[in-house]
Design a protein around this motif. Structure first.
Motif, PDB file in Angstrom:
ATOM      1  N   GLU A 195      12.475 -36.732  85.501  1.00  0.00           N
ATOM      2  CA  GLU A 195      11.719 -37.983  85.468  1.00  0.00           C
ATOM      3  C   GLU A 195      10.847 -38.101  86.708  1.00  0.00           C
ATOM      4  OE1 GLU A 195      14.420 -41.289  85.422  1.00  0.00           O
ATOM      5  OE2 GLU A 195      15.474 -40.628  87.222  1.00  0.00           O
ATOM      6  N   VAL A 196       9.783 -38.882  86.570  1.00  0.00           N
ATOM      7  CA  VAL A 196       8.921 -39.271  87.687  1.00  0.00           C
ATOM      8  C   VAL A 196       8.846 -40.792  87.666  1.00  0.00           C
ATOM      9  CG1 VAL A 196       6.607 -39.194  88.684  1.00  0.00           C
ATOM     10  CG2 VAL A 196       7.571 -37.145  87.610  1.00  0.00           C
ATOM     11  N   ILE A 197       9.184 -41.416  88.775  1.00  0.00           N
ATOM     12  CA  ILE A 197       9.208 -42.884  88.849  1.00  0.00           C
ATOM     13  C   ILE A 197       8.253 -43.336  89.956  1.00  0.00           C
ATOM     14  CG2 ILE A 197      10.665 -44.924  89.162  1.00  0.00           C
ATOM     15  CD1 ILE A 197      13.063 -43.156  88.453  1.00  0.00           C
ATOM     16  N   THR A 198       7.058 -43.733  89.592  1.00  0.00           N
ATOM     17  CA  THR A 198       6.475 -43.749  88.256  1.00  0.00           C
ATOM     18  C   THR A 198       5.186 -42.915  88.284  1.00  0.00           C
ATOM     19  OG1 THR A 198       5.071 -45.683  88.648  1.00  0.00           O
ATOM     20  CG2 THR A 198       7.312 -46.117  87.868  1.00  0.00           C
ATOM     21  N   SER A 199       4.746 -42.493  87.108  1.00  0.00           N
ATOM     22  CA  SER A 199       3.512 -41.708  87.018  1.00  0.00           C
ATOM     23  C   SER A 199       2.303 -42.523  87.450  1.00  0.00           C
ATOM     24  CB  SER A 199       3.320 -41.191  85.585  1.00  0.00           C
ATOM     25  OG  SER A 199       4.365 -40.326  85.224  1.00  0.00           O
ATOM     26  N   GLU A 200       2.326 -43.828  87.162  1.00  0.00           N
ATOM     27  CA  GLU A 200       1.217 -44.693  87.551  1.00  0.00           C
ATOM     28  C   GLU A 200       1.109 -44.786  89.072  1.00  0.00           C
ATOM     29  OE1 GLU A 200       2.380 -45.335  83.500  1.00  0.00           O
ATOM     30  OE2 GLU A 200       3.574 -45.502  85.335  1.00  0.00           O
ATOM     31  N   GLU A 201       2.237 -44.915  89.736  1.00  0.00           N
ATOM     32  CA  GLU A 201       2.239 -44.957  91.202  1.00  0.00           C
ATOM     33  C   GLU A 201       1.823 -43.603  91.783  1.00  0.00           C
ATOM     34  OE1 GLU A 201       5.863 -46.614  92.895  1.00  0.00           O
ATOM     35  OE2 GLU A 201       6.115 -47.832  91.092  1.00  0.00           O
ATOM     36  N   LEU A 202       2.237 -42.532  91.116  1.00  0.00           N
ATOM     37  CA  LEU A 202       1.859 -41.199  91.575  1.00  0.00           C
ATOM     38  C   LEU A 202       0.348 -41.032  91.554  1.00  0.00           C
ATOM     39  CD1 LEU A 202       2.725 -38.373  92.479  1.00  0.00           C
ATOM     40  CD2 LEU A 202       2.987 -37.755  90.066  1.00  0.00           C
ATOM     41  N   GLU A 203      -0.282 -41.554  90.533  1.00  0.00           N
ATOM     42  CA  GLU A 203      -1.742 -41.482  90.440  1.00  0.00           C
ATOM     43  C   GLU A 203      -2.391 -42.153  91.650  1.00  0.00           C
ATOM     44  OE1 GLU A 203      -5.349 -42.680  87.323  1.00  0.00           O
ATOM     45  OE2 GLU A 203      -3.248 -42.673  86.661  1.00  0.00           O
ATOM     46  N   GLU A 204      -1.820 -43.252  92.109  1.00  0.00           N
ATOM     47  CA  GLU A 204      -2.348 -43.954  93.279  1.00  0.00           C
ATOM     48  C   GLU A 204      -2.229 -43.103  94.540  1.00  0.00           C
ATOM     49  OE1 GLU A 204      -3.878 -47.084  93.701  1.00  0.00           O
ATOM     50  OE2 GLU A 204      -4.127 -46.785  91.537  1.00  0.00           O
ATOM     51  N   LYS A 205      -1.162 -42.321  94.629  1.00  0.00           N
ATOM     52  CA  LYS A 205      -0.939 -41.499  95.824  1.00  0.00           C
ATOM     53  C   LYS A 205      -2.047 -40.459  96.007  1.00  0.00           C
ATOM     54  CE  LYS A 205       3.004 -43.506  96.778  1.00  0.00           C
ATOM     55  NZ  LYS A 205       3.096 -44.456  97.918  1.00  0.00           N
ATOM     56  N   PHE A 206      -2.642 -40.031  94.905  1.00  0.00           N
ATOM     57  CA  PHE A 206      -3.706 -39.028  95.002  1.00  0.00           C
ATOM     58  C   PHE A 206      -4.981 -39.578  95.631  1.00  0.00           C
ATOM     59  CE2 PHE A 206      -1.175 -36.742  91.776  1.00  0.00           C
ATOM     60  CZ  PHE A 206      -1.157 -35.487  92.367  1.00  0.00           C
ATOM     61  N   LYS A 207      -5.027 -40.892  95.815  1.00  0.00           N
ATOM     62  CA  LYS A 207      -6.192 -41.477  96.473  1.00  0.00           C
ATOM     63  C   LYS A 207      -6.141 -41.272  97.988  1.00  0.00           C
ATOM     64  CE  LYS A 207      -6.835 -44.968  92.873  1.00  0.00           C
ATOM     65  NZ  LYS A 207      -6.845 -46.422  92.540  1.00  0.00           N
ATOM     66  N   LEU A 213       9.556 -40.653 108.118  1.00  0.00           N
ATOM     67  CA  LEU A 213       8.753 -39.502 107.716  1.00  0.00           C
ATOM     68  C   LEU A 213       7.492 -39.901 106.950  1.00  0.00           C
ATOM     69  CD1 LEU A 213      11.647 -37.085 106.637  1.00  0.00           C
ATOM     70  CD2 LEU A 213      10.447 -37.190 108.830  1.00  0.00           C
ATOM     71  N   ASP A 214       7.273 -41.211 106.794  1.00  0.00           N
ATOM     72  CA  ASP A 214       6.058 -41.739 106.166  1.00  0.00           C
ATOM     73  C   ASP A 214       5.858 -41.147 104.773  1.00  0.00           C
ATOM     74  OD1 ASP A 214       3.799 -43.325 106.049  1.00  0.00           O
ATOM     75  OD2 ASP A 214       2.495 -41.828 106.967  1.00  0.00           O
ATOM     76  N   VAL A 215       6.907 -41.227 103.974  1.00  0.00           N
ATOM     77  CA  VAL A 215       6.973 -40.526 102.698  1.00  0.00           C
ATOM     78  C   VAL A 215       6.193 -41.247 101.599  1.00  0.00           C
ATOM     79  CG1 VAL A 215       8.577 -39.867 100.854  1.00  0.00           C
ATOM     80  CG2 VAL A 215       9.170 -39.443 103.249  1.00  0.00           C
ATOM     81  N   ASP A 216       5.397 -40.498 100.853  1.00  0.00           N
ATOM     82  CA  ASP A 216       4.752 -41.002  99.639  1.00  0.00           C
ATOM     83  C   ASP A 216       5.551 -40.625  98.396  1.00  0.00           C
ATOM     84  OD1 ASP A 216       2.199 -42.152 100.688  1.00  0.00           O
ATOM     85  OD2 ASP A 216       1.919 -40.087 101.386  1.00  0.00           O
ATOM     86  N   VAL A 217       6.108 -39.415  98.408  1.00  0.00           N
ATOM     87  CA  VAL A 217       6.869 -38.901  97.275  1.00  0.00           C
ATOM     88  C   VAL A 217       8.192 -38.345  97.788  1.00  0.00           C
ATOM     89  CG1 VAL A 217       6.991 -37.086  95.527  1.00  0.00           C
ATOM     90  CG2 VAL A 217       4.870 -38.361  95.839  1.00  0.00           C
ATOM     91  N   ALA A 218       9.293 -38.784  97.159  1.00  0.00           N
ATOM     92  CA  ALA A 218      10.622 -38.266  97.483  1.00  0.00           C
ATOM     93  C   ALA A 218      11.093 -37.402  96.322  1.00  0.00           C
ATOM     94  CB  ALA A 218      11.599 -39.408  97.734  1.00  0.00           C
ATOM     95  N   PRO A 221       8.834 -45.047  97.834  1.00  0.00           N
ATOM     96  CA  PRO A 221       8.261 -43.764  97.426  1.00  0.00           C
ATOM     97  C   PRO A 221       8.228 -43.602  95.916  1.00  0.00           C
ATOM     98  CG  PRO A 221      10.561 -43.468  97.962  1.00  0.00           C
ATOM     99  CD  PRO A 221      10.247 -44.919  98.233  1.00  0.00           C
ATOM    100  N   VAL A 222       7.308 -42.794  95.447  1.00  0.00           N
ATOM    101  CA  VAL A 222       7.414 -42.260  94.090  1.00  0.00           C
ATOM    102  C   VAL A 222       8.580 -41.274  94.103  1.00  0.00           C
ATOM    103  CG1 VAL A 222       6.306 -40.821  92.341  1.00  0.00           C
ATOM    104  CG2 VAL A 222       4.964 -42.523  93.601  1.00  0.00           C
ATOM    105  N   CYS A 223       9.422 -41.334  93.089  1.00  0.00           N
ATOM    106  CA  CYS A 223      10.615 -40.482  93.068  1.00  0.00           C
ATOM    107  C   CYS A 223      10.520 -39.450  91.942  1.00  0.00           C
ATOM    108  CB  CYS A 223      11.866 -41.331  92.883  1.00  0.00           C
ATOM    109  SG  CYS A 223      12.140 -42.494  94.240  1.00  0.00           S
ATOM    110  N   ILE A 224      10.712 -38.200  92.305  1.00  0.00           N
ATOM    111  CA  ILE A 224      10.682 -37.104  91.342  1.00  0.00           C
ATOM    112  C   ILE A 224      12.071 -36.471  91.316  1.00  0.00           C
ATOM    113  CG2 ILE A 224       9.669 -34.873  90.755  1.00  0.00           C
ATOM    114  CD1 ILE A 224       7.166 -35.721  92.292  1.00  0.00           C
TER     115      ILE A 224
END
Length: 320
Positions: free
Chosen positions: A16-28, A167-172, A197-200
């Protein structure tokens, strides 16, 4: 590669990815940060390698990778003295590099920041928000099932949440066993004005003995630096129930390590038993469930593949 293609790549092979919508924001962000933490407590094995493969994907599509070598976590978990754990951490870092992470991967010891005033303040804030019941739910399975858990067992998950701030994490990123802690982070970080964080979550490999988790402490693993003979012996002795694919560690190794890298697996067998086969993933599963593919033929094929797959790791470890 556009953002949708990047997200599709990240989601492939995950639980799972929590959430894909938030992940899209991280790419900005110019260079979003993805992290995972490993407790330096033994051999690096195929279970770790699954998360490292996902870290490599994230790295290739623009993420900065931070790997926490959680020495204080290991100490709280009774994995040795700090000096012993430090030596294990050095070995673990070498293993992760051998698996092909790029040179700009940042390896960070937990003890390098977990005693600072800033870290401690955030930890105290999280402690005021977290009930003992909630902390216990986030503990590892051994601690949760213990009749007499230690205070350190309850501190452990709070520290993991505080690590994400430092660690200023965007994705965990972590295996499914990390889910309760990562959900604790998403629940409590906004309450102290920190971004969750977005969680993968990646799959867990069953142990070679059929246990629900491959673990260095249980000895039911293939280490990434095992030699050819060890790999062959361990796989030959492994749990591999005939016609069963659920919970079958050899099927899982084929799924997570063979077929993401090549379309077909060569099954070598004598003519009297049907001769050689080249099977894609669906064909292999169908033949195994039907009983047309014997467990030992599957084991031999997977062992040969994994010996070759880990050859570069063995070479790196021998020369560095």
């Amino acid at each position: 590669m556009d953002i949708k293609a990047k997200i599709d790549l990240i989601e492939k092979g995950t639980m799972e990815v929590i959430t894909s919508e938030e992940l899209e924001e991280k790419f900005k962000k110019d260079k979003p940060i993805a992290y995972t933490g490993y407790e330096p407590s033994g051999k690096i094995h195929l279970g770790h390698a699954i998360t490292v493969m996902k870290l490599k994907q994230l790295q290739e599509i623009g993420f900065k990778i931070k790997i926490l070598l959680a020495d204080y976590h290991a100490y709280l978990n009774g994995k040795g003295t700090l000096e012993e754990i430090e030596e294990t951490a050095k070995y673990n870092e070498k293993c992760f590099k051998a698996l092909g992470l790029s040179e700009d991967t940042e390896f960070i010891l937990g003890s390098s920041f977990q005693t600072t005033a800033e870290y401690t303040e955030e930890l105290y804030k999280l402690a005021t928000l977290t009930t003992l019941v909630r902390a216990k739910r986030s503990m590892d399975q051994v601690s949760r099932n213990s009749e007499n858990p230690k205070v350190s067992d309850a501190i452990y998950p709070l520290m993991q949440v505080a690590d994400m701030i430092s660690l200023d994490v965007d994705v965990a990123l972590g295996g499914m066993e990390q889910r309760k802690i990562q959900m604790l982070a998403r629940e409590n970080l906004p309450k102290i004005n920190q971004n969750p964080p977005v969680c993968i979550h990646t799959p867990l490999l069953h142990g070679l003995d059929g246990d629900e988790k491959m673990s260095s402490s249980k000895g039911n693993f293939i280490a990434i630096d095992d030699d050819e003979k060890e790999i062959k012996t361990k796989i030959n002795k492994s749990f591999c129930p005939i016609k069963e694919i659920d919970g079958n560690p050899i099927i899982e190794i084929a799924k997570h390590f063979v077929f993401p890298n090549q379309e077909k697996l060569l099954i070598e067998r004598p003519e009297k038993f049907g001769g050689n086969l080249e099977l894609n993933e669906n064909e292999l599963l169908d033949m195994y469930v039907s009983g047309e593919l014997h467990p030992m033929d599957l084991k031999n094929a997977v062992a040969t593949y994994m010996i070759n797959y880990l050859a570069n790791v063995r070479e790196y470890m021998a020369n560095n």
